[in-house]
Scaffold this active site. Structure first.
Site, short mmCIF file in Angstrom:
data_model
loop_
_atom_site.label_atom_id
_atom_site.label_comp_id
_atom_site.label_asym_id
_atom_site.label_seq_id
_atom_site.Cartn_x
_atom_site.Cartn_y
_atom_site.Cartn_z
CD GLU A 12 -1.52 5.02 4.60
OE1 GLU A 12 -0.79 5.95 5.49
OE2 GLU A 12 -2.37 4.08 5.17
CB CYS A 72 -5.40 -1.28 -1.83
SG CYS A 72 -6.77 -0.40 -1.43
CD GLU A 91 -5.42 -5.50 -1.59
OE1 GLU A 91 -4.86 -4.66 -1.51
OE2 GLU A 91 -6.52 -5.84 -0.74
CG ASN A 150 -0.11 -0.03 2.33
OD1 ASN A 150 0.63 -0.71 2.74
ND2 ASN A 150 -0.89 0.39 3.67
CB CYS A 202 -11.33 -2.30 -0.41
SG CYS A 202 -10.34 -1.69 -2.02
CB CYS A 239 -8.64 -4.45 -4.29
SG CYS A 239 -7.25 -3.07 -3.87
ZN LIG Z 1 -8.12 -2.26 -1.83
#
Ligand SMILES: [Zn+2]
Length: 129
Positions: free
Chosen positions: A44, A53, A55, A42, A86, A89
């Site tokens: 940020e 993210c 993934e 990830n 999420c 993803c």
């Molecule tokens: Zn995600």
């Protein structure tokens, strides 16, 4: 059982996670049908909304290297419970044909079929039969 290498690699990726705002470190692997492994973490951002993210970073890394199919996603985090992908993803995973999502949490390995996690993805109507 999954390859020990996958477990070690996904856990190793946590050190590269860029999560100065949430402190939630996530690492993912995107594995192709022929077994090639692409890593992602990830990333940020101060704006928060621009965070991506692990993934999707792993999948985009694979695609950037010429891959068009991803069979398996392996995922872990530094949270005290298993982390799940999420919805965004999952939709991206659908695009590249992901069949299985494997969550590594400590010594636990939790396997889910993709369809179990995301039974009704959005599909391009032009591809419908
Ligand atoms: Zn995600």
């Amino acid at each position: 059982m999954i390859p020990r290498e996958w477990v070690e690699l996904v856990k190793d990726g946590l050190k590269n996670s860029y999560a100065p705002y949430s402190g939630v470190k996530v690492s993912a692997l995107a594995i192709t049908p022929d077994g090639k492994v692409y890593r992602g973490v990830n990333v940020e951002n101060a704006s928060l909304g621009l965070t991506v993210c692990a993934e999707r970073v792993a999948i985009f890394n694979a695609v950037s290297n010429g891959e068009k199919r991803i069979k398996t996603i392996v995922l872990t985090s530094n949270l005290d419970k298993p982390i799940y992908p999420c919805g965004a993803c999952l939709q991206v995973m659908n695009e590249f044909g992901v069949e299985e999502v494997i969550i590594v949490h400590g010594d636990r390995v939790i396997r889910h079929s993709f369809n179990e996690l995301f039974p009704r993805p959005f599909s391009d109507w032009r591809k419908q039969g």
